[in-house]
Design an enzyme around this catalytic site. Structure first.
Site, PDB file in Angstrom:
ATOM      1  N   ARG A  92       6.941 -11.034   5.481  1.00  0.00           N
ATOM      2  CA  ARG A  92       6.407 -10.801   6.820  1.00  0.00           C
ATOM      3  C   ARG A  92       6.936 -11.855   7.773  1.00  0.00           C
ATOM      4  NH1 ARG A  92       0.004  -9.751   5.270  1.00  0.00           N
ATOM      5  NH2 ARG A  92       0.378  -8.060   3.757  1.00  0.00           N
TER       6      ARG A  92
ATOM      7  N   LYS B 225     -12.291  -3.820   7.783  1.00  0.00           N
ATOM      8  CA  LYS B 225     -12.185  -4.697   6.614  1.00  0.00           C
ATOM      9  C   LYS B 225     -13.296  -5.737   6.599  1.00  0.00           C
ATOM     10  CE  LYS B 225      -8.951  -7.942   8.816  1.00  0.00           C
ATOM     11  NZ  LYS B 225      -7.749  -8.789   8.608  1.00  0.00           N
TER      12      LYS B 225
ATOM     13  N   HIS C   4      -8.299  -1.079  -0.133  1.00  0.00           N
ATOM     14  CA  HIS C   4      -7.330  -2.164  -0.333  1.00  0.00           C
ATOM     15  C   HIS C   4      -8.140  -3.421  -0.648  1.00  0.00           C
ATOM     16  CE1 HIS C   4      -4.236   0.031   2.321  1.00  0.00           C
ATOM     17  NE2 HIS C   4      -5.374   0.668   2.563  1.00  0.00           N
TER      18      HIS C   4
ATOM     19  N   GLN D  79       0.942 -11.422  -3.517  1.00  0.00           N
ATOM     20  CA  GLN D  79      -0.478 -11.201  -3.230  1.00  0.00           C
ATOM     21  C   GLN D  79      -1.118 -10.522  -4.429  1.00  0.00           C
ATOM     22  OE1 GLN D  79      -1.379 -10.122   0.908  1.00  0.00           O
ATOM     23  NE2 GLN D  79      -2.449  -8.351   0.099  1.00  0.00           N
TER      24      GLN D  79
ATOM     25  N   ASP E 134      -2.785  -8.082  -5.088  1.00  0.00           N
ATOM     26  CA  ASP E 134      -3.129  -6.856  -4.379  1.00  0.00           C
ATOM     27  C   ASP E 134      -3.606  -5.786  -5.352  1.00  0.00           C
ATOM     28  OD1 ASP E 134      -3.340  -5.667  -1.957  1.00  0.00           O
ATOM     29  OD2 ASP E 134      -1.197  -5.541  -1.556  1.00  0.00           O
TER      30      ASP E 134
ATOM     31  N   CYS F 144       0.787  -1.239   0.000  1.00  0.00           N
ATOM     32  CA  CYS F 144       0.000   0.000   0.000  1.00  0.00           C
ATOM     33  C   CYS F 144       0.821   1.293   0.000  1.00  0.00           C
ATOM     34  CB  CYS F 144      -1.024  -0.003   1.130  1.00  0.00           C
ATOM     35  SG  CYS F 144      -0.564  -0.863   2.615  1.00  0.00           S
TER      36      CYS F 144
ATOM     37  N   HIS G  75      -5.113  -1.437  -5.084  1.00  0.00           N
ATOM     38  CA  HIS G  75      -5.530  -0.294  -4.276  1.00  0.00           C
ATOM     39  C   HIS G  75      -6.338   0.648  -5.156  1.00  0.00           C
ATOM     40  CE1 HIS G  75      -2.082  -2.020  -2.140  1.00  0.00           C
ATOM     41  NE2 HIS G  75      -2.790  -1.697  -1.062  1.00  0.00           N
TER      42      HIS G  75
END
Length: 342
Positions: free
Chosen positions: A62, A164, A210, A80, A82, A33, A84
């Site tokens: 992570r 979320k 997200h 991921q 991902d 992000c 945004h």
């Protein structure tokens, strides 16, 4: 400095990997992000451009405790799917509704029944003012109610920057796996001073959504393989069909069947070993090949193959045109049944 600005250093420190180089502290990227915010901020935006949607499959790192690291489902480095989304407050409802459609369509494709939905609110370790959180939670809960889906409240389990919605699927033996997520964020646009020019000419803050559909690609692969128990649907199987000549004298005919399938984009191989047909069928079943095509004298003469579908046995002789039509239609529709006409 980037992670301090984004709030990760404050709220996500224990999950990050750090290194000191030339007396400077660096971190491996735990989330995409902040980079998306930097990309959005590279130039000015008008309300006419919004929503701006940025996808990023970049590798993340992570720190997971050694006791919870497991196979593909819990790893320390992963990619991921991902994205945004930067939008106006008035676009939140339509964007979230579109994401619901996207998620349900993908999960249906892989044979996951309707997922269990959790709505997670402000955690104990969070950034941003209470008023921003209250607004974000109200907006996201309204999206859930407008959608008319059942959901479970998950108090204090939101992301540190916003509430979320999580999507949990069940695999073939009933285990729960959290995959997709939709997160509403009013905090990072403030921290990165993101703006757009509104219709009245004033500068306004965009809202940041997200989202991930599959979540961790590695986890999804693990969950999907266990869900299918290795019996991948025809459209997904690495080897979609294996041609089995009854004996070596039918090799040319078997190769012709393979050639016809591969020329239309299907993935097929020929078992050219000098083994008995029964052994070839057994090995094809053990390899979990969706479709086995037997070619003997009758099939070679009529330019056809005898079709054996996994778990269903012999479906009889089909011409090459019938084979191509059924298999290409099944692949195009991403059907879970490898031979839907049967």
């Amino acid at each position: 400095e980037l992670w301090k600005r984004s709030g990760h250093y404050e709220a996500y420190l224990e999950n990050m990997f750090f290194s000191n180089v030339d007396e400077r502290e660096f971190s491996l990227k735990p989330m995409n992000c902040p980079a998306a915010c930097l990309i959005y901020a590279t130039h000015a935006h008008s309300y006419r451009e919004l929503p701006v949607r940025l996808a990023d499959f970049g590798r993340l790192h992570r720190y997971e405790r050694s006791g919870v690291v497991q196979g593909l489902t819990r790893v320390r480095t992963f990619a991921q799917d991902d994205a945004h989304i930067y939008c106006t407050p008035g676009q939140i409802g339509s964007e979230v509704a579109s994401l619901f459609d996207f998620i349900f369509r993908v999960y249906d494709t892989f044979g996951f029944e309707r997922p269990v939905i959790y709505f997670s609110t402000k955690p104990e370790k969070a950034i941003g003012e209470d008023s921003l959180w209250q607004n974000a939670e109200a907006q996201l809960e309204k999206c859930l109610k407008d959608r008319g889906v059942d959901y479970t409240l998950n108090p204090s389990e939101g992301a540190f920057y916003g509430p979320k919605i999580d999507f949990v699927v069940h695999d073939a033996i009933g285990r729960e796996w959290q995959l997709g997520t939709i997160q509403l964020d009013f905090n990072l646009p403030n921290r990165f001073d993101l703006t757009y020019v509104a219709e009245d000419g004033t500068e306004q803050r965009p809202v940041m959504i997200h989202r991930a559909i599959l979540g961790s690609i590695e986890r999804f692969f693990g969950v999907m393989l266990e869900h299918f128990a290795g019996d991948l649907p025809l459209w997904l199987a690495p080897e979609q069909a294996r041609v089995l000549p009854v004996s070596d004298k039918f090799l040319d005919a078997a190769r012709a069947v393979k050639a016809r399938l591969t020329e239309v984009g299907l993935r097929a191989e020929v078992d050219e070993r000098s083994e008995k047909l029964g052994a070839k069928i057994r090995d094809g079943e053990l390899a979990k090949i969706p479709i086995l095509l037997v070619v003997g004298a009758r099939e070679a003469e009529s330019k056809a193959a005898s079709v054996r579908v996994r778990h269903r046995g012999n479906l009889g002789t089909k011409t090459l045109d019938e084979l191509v039509a059924t298999m290409t239609t099944t692949v195009r529709k991403r059907a879970l049944n490898p031979w839907p006409e049967a």
